[in-house]
Design an enzyme around this catalytic site. Structure first.
Site, PDB file in Angstrom:
ATOM      1  N   ASP A  43       0.774  -1.240   0.000  1.00 56.32           N
ATOM      2  CA  ASP A  43       0.000   0.000   0.000  1.00 56.32           C
ATOM      3  C   ASP A  43       0.804   1.288   0.000  1.00 56.32           C
ATOM      4  O   ASP A  43       0.472   2.234  -0.683  1.00 56.32           O
ATOM      5  CB  ASP A  43      -0.914   0.021   1.226  1.00 56.32           C
ATOM      6  CG  ASP A  43      -1.763  -1.236   1.348  1.00 56.32           C
ATOM      7  OD1 ASP A  43      -1.482  -2.225   0.665  1.00 56.32           O
ATOM      8  OD2 ASP A  43      -2.712  -1.211   2.141  1.00 56.32           O
ATOM      9  N   GLU A  57       2.836  -8.944  11.734  1.00 60.10           N
ATOM     10  CA  GLU A  57       2.445  -8.571  10.363  1.00 60.10           C
ATOM     11  C   GLU A  57       3.694  -8.348   9.506  1.00 60.10           C
ATOM     12  O   GLU A  57       3.778  -8.771   8.369  1.00 60.10           O
ATOM     13  CB  GLU A  57       1.600  -7.293  10.423  1.00 60.10           C
ATOM     14  CG  GLU A  57       1.059  -6.841   9.080  1.00 60.10           C
ATOM     15  CD  GLU A  57       0.163  -5.606   9.196  1.00 60.10           C
ATOM     16  OE1 GLU A  57       0.057  -5.036  10.319  1.00 60.10           O
ATOM     17  OE2 GLU A  57      -0.426  -5.221   8.171  1.00 60.10           O
TER      18      GLU A  57
HETATM   19  C1  GLC Z   1      -2.508  -4.266   4.579  1.00 59.64           C
HETATM   20  C2  GLC Z   1      -1.524  -4.746   3.528  1.00 59.64           C
HETATM   21  C3  GLC Z   1      -2.242  -5.616   2.513  1.00 59.64           C
HETATM   22  C4  GLC Z   1      -2.959  -6.740   3.226  1.00 59.64           C
HETATM   23  C5  GLC Z   1      -3.856  -6.230   4.350  1.00 59.64           C
HETATM   24  C6  GLC Z   1      -4.387  -7.348   5.230  1.00 59.64           C
HETATM   25  O1  GLC Z   1      -3.476  -3.443   4.033  1.00 59.64           O
HETATM   26  O2  GLC Z   1      -0.894  -3.678   2.917  1.00 59.64           O
HETATM   27  O3  GLC Z   1      -1.338  -6.140   1.590  1.00 59.64           O
HETATM   28  O4  GLC Z   1      -3.698  -7.490   2.328  1.00 59.64           O
HETATM   29  O5  GLC Z   1      -3.113  -5.381   5.189  1.00 59.64           O
HETATM   30  O6  GLC Z   1      -3.334  -8.116   5.726  1.00 59.64           O
END
Ligand code: GLC
Length: 438
Positions: A185, A409
């Protein structure tokens, strides 16, 4: 790897049990949350990775993840009909108010389930092929084939959507229309194209910084622009032609292009197994087109493929980990040499942006941290080939990081610290499928 004393180092079976528990805790009955609170819905590419983890201890549940995801796929009766096969980045099976932008923000109230209006990297066909390969007993293989007979036709519609709606001229390079579509993102590669997007003036309330420290999340100006782009889609009536013509943000993302390229080859192979010869041939034609066109994305400076602004034609010349997917995608200039170089620069796997390059920030979302599922995809691109040892090296450093830190994460590539959300599904799934017992 140096392991400071204050960290618990989990033994592999103990960690595997924690990983299974993470998936079970995030299970909402047929779909897996990325992590509770921060991401309270089903996410598109997360689902594909989570399924790999489920496969190692509950195969029926693994296949179910896809069926639940595809319930959100748009059909000919949805939103004007031009987006048949569109698969959104979020499927809102149930309401939650712990996330912005939630189900009431996208203009998709008429759908059931409601979804967002942008997609995400289409890695599913590759995950399904890996799941089939990992289904070794006759019973497991039979189960896999039963599911594939239903899932492959749906994926064919999804790939057709990418090529038809995001590359209508058949250039070989699909376009994305929102930084969130890339799944990466807040990458520094999006800074220049995003600057041309107006900042929204409408009020909204972010939720992410209630869950995670603001220093690890994108700034307000970024959110003002991504909200503008979300609203733009709705105002354009989700019309793919209008969006491709007028959207102020249009980018050829090397991540999506590489992941789609690999997935189309895997989907063609699955079609062969199911005797679907016409779609297989068509996919292989798309793959050949991309194979030639991707050469326009080569960065001499960084010796890897990079993204390109589809409006100005300028290369977005940032060395991000998306460009290390070249071997995974099967592009003619692979990514082994550059990946090897990157690995000498950090002790903790592959950062999302190359250390010391412009825009690198060790702890901020997609501007530096390591994501384990990206490490897995990059490494899989080398497995079994002349650079197999490189795959082993990435695997080893990833395993050590997770044994020290658990399932965050993302991770600081300089210190190894676990960051962002904790108890994270795709990190746990990556451990189970790729690192624990192979
Ligand atoms: C964030 C990440 C994306 C992912 C989401 C859920 O938005 O940038 O890639 O899919 O989290 O984990």
């Amino acid at each position: 790897m140096f392991i400071p004393k204050e960290f618990t180092v989990y033994a592999s079976e103990e960690l595997a049990e924690k990983a299974r528990q993470t998936l079970k805790d995030n299970d909402r009955g047929g779909y897996t949350l990325p992590t509770d609170g921060l991401y309270p819905f089903q996410w598109n590419w997360d689902a594909g990775i989570s399924a790999l983890g489920w496969l190692t201890f509950d195969p029926p549940r693994a296949w179910q993840e896809f069926h639940t995801l595809f319930k959100g796929m748009w059909g000919t009766a949805d939103a004007g009909g031009a987006n048949d096969g569109f698969l959104a980045h979020i499927i809102f099976h149930k309401d939650s108010d712990s996330y912005f932008p939630g189900p009431d923000q996208w203009g998709t109230e008429a759908l059931s389930p409601r979804t967002s209006s942008i997609s995400q990297p289409p890695l599913h066909a590759t995950m399904l092929r890996w799941m089939l390969e990992a289904s070794r007993s006759p019973e497991a293989r039979q189960l896999a084939m039963e599911h594939l007979r239903v899932l492959v036709p749906q994926l064919l519609r999804h790939h057709a959507w990418w090529y038809r709606c995001r590359d209508p001229q058949g250039s070989g390079l699909v376009v994305n229309i929102h930084p969130w579509e890339t799944g990466m993102d807040n990458s520094p590669a999006w800074d220049v194209p995003l600057r041309k997007v107006p900042e929204t003036t409408r009020p909204y309330v972010r939720q992410d910084t209630r869950h995670v420290d603001a220093s690890m999340r994108p700034p307000k100006a970024f959110y003002d622009r991504v909200v503008y782009l979300m609203d733009f889609n709705q105002q354009a009536g989700f019309d793919p032609d209008r969006i491709l013509r007028d959207c102020p943000y249009r980018v050829h993302d090397i991540g999506i292009i590489s992941i789609l390229q690999r997935a189309s080859q895997d989907l063609a192979a699955l079609c062969d197994l199911l005797d679907l010869s016409d779609p297989a041939q068509q996919l292989r034609r798309q793959v050949a087109r991309t194979q030639a066109a991707v050469e326009g994305l080569w960065s001499q400076r960084w010796q890897q493929y990079v993204s390109r602004d589809a409006i100005t034609g300028e290369l977005l010349d940032h060395p991000t980990s998306a460009g290390l997917l070249a071997s995974y995608a099967g592009f003619s200039r692979g990514s082994a040499d550059t990946t090897r170089q990157w690995l000498t620069e950090t002790a903790y796997g592959l950062p999302s942006t190359r250390v010391n390059s412009p825009g690198f920030e060790a702890r901020r979302y997609w501007r530096g941290p390591v994501w384990q599922h990206i490490n897995m995809l990059i490494a899989k691109g080398f497995e079994g080939g002349p650079d197999d040892a490189l795959a082993g090296q990435i695997q080893q450093s990833s395993r050590e990081l997770l044994q020290r830190q658990g399932f965050h994460e993302y991770f600081d590539p300089l210190t190894g610290d676990g960051l962002g959300g904790a108890h994270f599904s795709w990190t746990a799934a990556t451990y189970l499928f790729w690192l624990h017992g192979g």
